[in-house]
Design an enzyme around this catalytic site. Structure first.
Site, short mmCIF file in Angstrom:
data_model
loop_
_atom_site.label_atom_id
_atom_site.label_comp_id
_atom_site.label_asym_id
_atom_site.label_seq_id
_atom_site.Cartn_x
_atom_site.Cartn_y
_atom_site.Cartn_z
N THR A 202 1.10 -1.87 -5.12
CA THR A 202 0.97 0.32 -5.81
C THR A 202 1.76 0.29 -6.36
O THR A 202 2.61 0.03 -7.38
CB THR A 202 1.47 0.44 -4.17
OG1 THR A 202 1.52 -0.21 -2.28
CG2 THR A 202 1.44 1.91 -4.16
N VAL A 231 -4.96 4.12 7.13
CA VAL A 231 -4.40 5.14 6.13
C VAL A 231 -2.86 5.31 6.05
O VAL A 231 -2.05 5.20 6.36
CB VAL A 231 -4.45 7.06 5.42
CG1 VAL A 231 -3.89 7.26 4.45
CG2 VAL A 231 -6.29 6.59 5.47
N ASP A 233 1.20 5.58 3.47
CA ASP A 233 1.75 6.69 3.03
C ASP A 233 1.38 7.11 1.58
O ASP A 233 1.15 8.12 1.33
CB ASP A 233 3.25 6.24 2.74
CG ASP A 233 3.56 5.08 1.77
OD1 ASP A 233 2.69 4.19 1.23
OD2 ASP A 233 4.50 5.13 1.61
N THR A 253 6.49 2.72 -3.04
CA THR A 253 5.77 2.03 -2.88
C THR A 253 6.35 1.11 -1.67
O THR A 253 8.17 1.40 -1.79
CB THR A 253 5.94 1.16 -4.10
OG1 THR A 253 6.73 0.05 -4.02
CG2 THR A 253 5.16 1.42 -5.02
C1 SD4 Z 1 0.96 1.08 2.06
N1 SD4 Z 1 2.90 1.56 0.82
O1 SD4 Z 1 -0.35 1.16 2.21
C2 SD4 Z 1 1.55 1.29 0.13
C3 SD4 Z 1 2.06 -0.27 0.55
C4 SD4 Z 1 2.69 -0.78 -0.91
O2 SD4 Z 1 3.22 -2.07 -1.66
O3 SD4 Z 1 3.24 -0.18 -1.45
N2 SD4 Z 1 2.53 -2.07 -0.93
O4 SD4 Z 1 1.58 0.91 2.70
#
Ligand code: SD4
Length: 364
Positions: A202, A231, A233, A253
């Site tokens: 992310t 969905v 964050d 992230t």
């Molecule tokens: C989520 N925060 O969809 C994102 C995934 C992510 O490293 O950051 N992965 O939860």
């Protein structure tokens, strides 16, 4: 900052052209630690940009743009577009790992400090640059958040191109996961000891101009193999990213489910408003997230079985980042150039709980 619709579509096309380019310590110790002192120093290093480590090319681009007087949000979005359009990054946009059904669903949100506006899209399919769609929602609608089929319809109307985002490589990774996954498995009760690849990343990026204007953006393909329609964050203003032009910006992230419950990016900005340094604010958010974590995701010493990282920048250019466990880096670009720096952390990597991890707990 007021773009016409035609200008906007032009900007989207320029981003698409980027595809060719893209291919070729513990909390209490921090204020006195060398890292805490350096990052806390009030040197004017602006324009400055901070992001997750996978934004190392993007922070350089965003700073370069701001040196040419670009808007901070335009600069940050141009920075994350590089990663969105990179098929080898399996956490974002083109090449992102798909959901349970093998469909890539993307989330993104952004905020523009000077005009105090926000935009977001959730579970959008077939559009490689959801960050730009989030900005279009901000610029051209009276709404903040569009999801699913409506978000895609809006994007197509705005001139974005539809494309298959599931690369062959991502499809192979998904097939391997699926082959090891019984459809009758319960989502909450699963020993995930099979070696399959989970999402690495992310991208969150926060930018401040020489004059102190701020923009923030987060974009992702979300948690790999998620339930269709989930969905995370990244699409949620106040959780995946947040910006207040009087104070600073932050983003996250890692495990979105842990971040959403504490409105993490908003929490970090509020900590900075109350005097915390960016790094200290990120550490406090991690502590709050752990306090709010359900028992199945922590061990008996409250060590989380997941990853979570915050990134923050203050209006005066100070920056910081913190991860739950040691060993992670973040990207920064300021007067000293673009580079990776170590994230502050709460626990040593060696303290991470061993043993089976519950399904979907990992996100990097
Ligand atoms: C989520 N925060 O969809 C994102 C995934 C992510 O490293 O950051 N992965 O939860």
């Amino acid at each position: 900052m007021s773009l016409t619709r035609r200008d906007f579509i032009g900007a989207g096309a320029a981003a698409a052209a980027g595809l060719a380019m893209a291919r070729t310590a513990s909390a209490s110790a921090l204020p006195d630690s060398p890292v805490g002192r350096r990052r806390g120093a009030a040197a004017d290093n602006r324009p400055a940009v901070v992001s997750s480590a996978n934004g190392i090319r993007g922070v350089a681009k965003a700073r370069e743009m701001m040196l040419q007087n670009a808007d901070p949000l335009d600069a940050a979005i141009a920075g994350v577009n590089i990663t969105e359009l990179d098929p080898t990054d399996h956490s974002v946009g083109l090449g992102g790992l798909p959901n349970e059904d093998g469909v890539v669903q993307l989330d993104a949100s952004c905020m523009h400090g000077p005009t105090r506006r926000a935009g977001a899209v959730g579970a959008i399919e077939d559009i490689a640059t959801p960050s730009l769609v989030a900005k279009a929602v901000m610029d051209y609608t009276d709404h903040i958040f569009l999801v699913g089929a409506g978000a895609k319809k809006f994007a197509l109307e705005m001139g974005f191109k539809e494309q298959n985002l599931l690369t062959d490589e991502a499809r192979q990774i998904w097939l391997k996961w699926k082959a090891n996954h019984d459809p009758n498995d319960a989502w909450l009760d699963h020993d995930d000891d099979v070696k399959v690849q989970f999402t690495h990343g992310t991208i969150n990026m926060n930018a401040v101009t020489a004059g102190g204007d701020i923009g923030s953006v987060t974009t992702t393909s979300g948690m790999s193999y998620k339930i269709p329609g989930r969905v995370g964050d990244s699409a949620i203003v106040g959780a995946g990213q947040y910006c207040d032009n009087d104070v600073g910006a932050s983003g996250s992230t890692g495990r979105g489910e842990a971040n959403i419950k504490i409105a993490g990016a908003f929490f970090v900005v509020e900590q900075m408003r109350n005097g915390a340094s960016p790094e200290e604010a990120c550490l406090r958010a991690l502590q709050r997230a752990i306090q709010m974590t359900e028992a199945r995701l922590v061990d008996e010493r409250k060590r989380p079985r997941y990853d979570l990282t915050y990134y923050a920048i203050a209006k005066d250019g100070r920056y910081g980042s913190a991860n739950i466990y040691s060993g992670l880096q973040f990207a920064v670009a300021d007067a000293r150039g673009a580079r990776l720096e170590p994230c502050a952390y709460l626990f040593k990597e060696s303290e991470r709980p061993r043993g089976p991890v519950p399904m979907h707990a990992l996100s990097r």
